[in-house]
Design an enzyme around this catalytic site. Sequence first.
Site, PDB file in Angstrom:
ATOM      1  N   GLU A  72       0.824  -1.204   0.000  1.00 36.08           N
ATOM      2  CA  GLU A  72       0.000   0.000   0.000  1.00 36.08           C
ATOM      3  C   GLU A  72       0.861   1.259   0.000  1.00 36.08           C
ATOM      4  OE1 GLU A  72      -0.382  -2.511   1.981  1.00 36.08           O
ATOM      5  OE2 GLU A  72      -2.442  -3.239   1.886  1.00 36.08           O
ATOM      6  N   PRO A 282      12.856 -14.339   0.967  1.00 36.55           N
ATOM      7  CA  PRO A 282      11.689 -14.489   1.858  1.00 36.55           C
ATOM      8  C   PRO A 282      10.980 -13.164   2.070  1.00 36.55           C
ATOM      9  CG  PRO A 282      13.723 -14.541   3.121  1.00 36.55           C
ATOM     10  CD  PRO A 282      14.130 -14.530   1.677  1.00 36.55           C
ATOM     11  N   ARG A 283       9.676 -13.233   2.250  1.00 35.77           N
ATOM     12  CA  ARG A 283       8.901 -12.005   2.497  1.00 35.77           C
ATOM     13  C   ARG A 283       9.388 -11.308   3.765  1.00 35.77           C
ATOM     14  NH1 ARG A 283       5.878  -8.505  -0.493  1.00 35.77           N
ATOM     15  NH2 ARG A 283       4.297  -7.476   0.765  1.00 35.77           N
ATOM     16  N   LEU A 323      16.392  -6.662   2.779  1.00 36.75           N
ATOM     17  CA  LEU A 323      15.176  -5.884   2.564  1.00 36.75           C
ATOM     18  C   LEU A 323      15.373  -4.907   1.411  1.00 36.75           C
ATOM     19  CD1 LEU A 323      12.350  -5.319   3.817  1.00 36.75           C
ATOM     20  CD2 LEU A 323      13.445  -3.510   5.152  1.00 36.75           C
ATOM     21  N   GLY A 324      14.352  -4.780   0.579  1.00 39.15           N
ATOM     22  CA  GLY A 324      14.338  -3.731  -0.426  1.00 39.15           C
ATOM     23  C   GLY A 324      15.197  -3.988  -1.648  1.00 39.15           C
ATOM     24  N   GLU A 325      15.521  -5.238  -1.946  1.00 42.07           N
ATOM     25  CA  GLU A 325      16.397  -5.521  -3.085  1.00 42.07           C
ATOM     26  C   GLU A 325      15.714  -6.315  -4.199  1.00 42.07           C
ATOM     27  OE1 GLU A 325      20.897  -5.565  -2.164  1.00 42.07           O
ATOM     28  OE2 GLU A 325      20.008  -7.179  -0.975  1.00 42.07           O
ATOM     29  N   ASN A 349       2.088  -9.105  -5.399  1.00 39.81           N
ATOM     30  CA  ASN A 349       1.897  -8.300  -6.608  1.00 39.81           C
ATOM     31  C   ASN A 349       2.666  -8.867  -7.804  1.00 39.81           C
ATOM     32  OD1 ASN A 349       1.495  -6.283  -8.475  1.00 39.81           O
ATOM     33  ND2 ASN A 349       1.894  -4.623  -7.046  1.00 39.81           N
ATOM     34  N   LEU A 350       1.945  -9.301  -8.815  1.00 45.76           N
ATOM     35  CA  LEU A 350       2.559  -9.856 -10.020  1.00 45.76           C
ATOM     36  C   LEU A 350       3.150  -8.772 -10.913  1.00 45.76           C
ATOM     37  CD1 LEU A 350      -0.225 -12.425 -11.018  1.00 45.76           C
ATOM     38  CD2 LEU A 350       1.704 -12.769  -9.469  1.00 45.76           C
ATOM     39  N   GLU A 352       5.153  -6.291 -10.104  1.00 46.42           N
ATOM     40  CA  GLU A 352       6.520  -5.876  -9.787  1.00 46.42           C
ATOM     41  C   GLU A 352       7.555  -6.596 -10.647  1.00 46.42           C
ATOM     42  OE1 GLU A 352       5.903  -4.324  -5.194  1.00 46.42           O
ATOM     43  OE2 GLU A 352       6.725  -6.330  -5.556  1.00 46.42           O
TER      44      GLU A 352
END
Length: 444
Positions: A72, A282-283, A323-325, A349-350, A352
Amino acid sequence: MSGAGSISTAGLALSLYRGLARLGTPLVKRHLERRRAAGREHDTRWPERLGRPGLARPAGRLVWLHGASVGESLSLLPLIARLKAMAPATTVLVTTGTVTSARLMESRLTETGGGVGALHQFAPVDLPVAVDGFLDHWRPDAAVFVESEIWPNLIDGLDRRRIPRALVNARMSATSARRWARLPGLAARLIGGFRPLLAQDDDSAARFSAVLGRPVPAPGNLKDAAEPLPADPAAVAAFKAAIGARPVWLAASTHPGEETQILAADRAMRATRPDLLTVIVPRHPERGPAIADEIRAAGLRVARRAAGEPLTRQTQVYLADTLGELGLFFRAIPLTFIGGSLVPVGGHNLLEPARLGAAVTTGPHLGNFESLAARFRAAGAVEIVEDAAALARTAGRLLDDPAACERLARAGARVAEEGRAAVEAIAAALGPLLEPAEASGDPS
């Protein structure tokens, strides 16, 4: 039940909710302390969750935008940029609810970091004392919520202060629609006060319209218009060089229970592709050590990115527990499996990976992205796999047929290009909230 009686019942329900929230305040505070100790709240900024500000309010008009979590909040970035272009003197305050989203927002919002130029705070929990502390300090001139953030105390606090509120990219499931239909007064009080209320797709628009008894437009989904995830070109080139000519695939945003299935798919594919490289993101990066143990137990050689372990020719599974990569990995690896979908999480989200040229596969549990998944399926832009065996067959086929993989990627890129007009339409609808009102929230 008459309309007046329904609204009266709604008032009683909200009064009861507020009373229970006040009584439960000590319990919520202790819960936040436990979350902080477990690393699930920010170690130093967690008081923001109780409405204790971490920044001073700038002078002038301020518009508050709230996105609960990573998806979001990221979807807000192009909208923030557009709103700032429309009203450069207006301060934009962005709130999120998770540590992960906060870290991402801090790097994407600051102008010095090349971001859109907005402030970040943690959203207050829905306690009267936290809501009052937040609103009394920030005094927003307008509030914009994303997707389905319906918090009674927060909405009541805005309404008591006569702060206009909007809901964009609004989502309502069939189950939620049935619940709200049984509570028409509460729906009118909580949801009906969002103006504008803009749905993210036609299905949600129809459900909101049925519940509220008024037309609700669907100008498009902000997530369709998000900017591609960032990555350093030098880092992408270096990672591609480390992979070399090996067959490689990516499992992104995985959840507990999925890594086991991914490793089973790896085992099946590795039987005929001994130099296969599997990359797992991993998420939740904090799960990295446990996932690494599972990989080793499967008899595979793993390198952990968070531990600084290099990707070498001997690495069989590269665990990118950082994170963030994702922008780096989607660019560097042509074939992606999107997780949260082999287990009943609801998918991710597909768009991305599709924006960055990766062919997309995913599992069957896509409840959070039904409309988007339907568009991908209709365009032939995704391969849906039911289990580990199907994942191995599909991924193996695409690895062996680069032309088919490229066709899938091109179809996904076409879907990703759709809906960019959503940002302009939503920004135009929010335009009146940017205009100065007679009673400003400026500090005296």
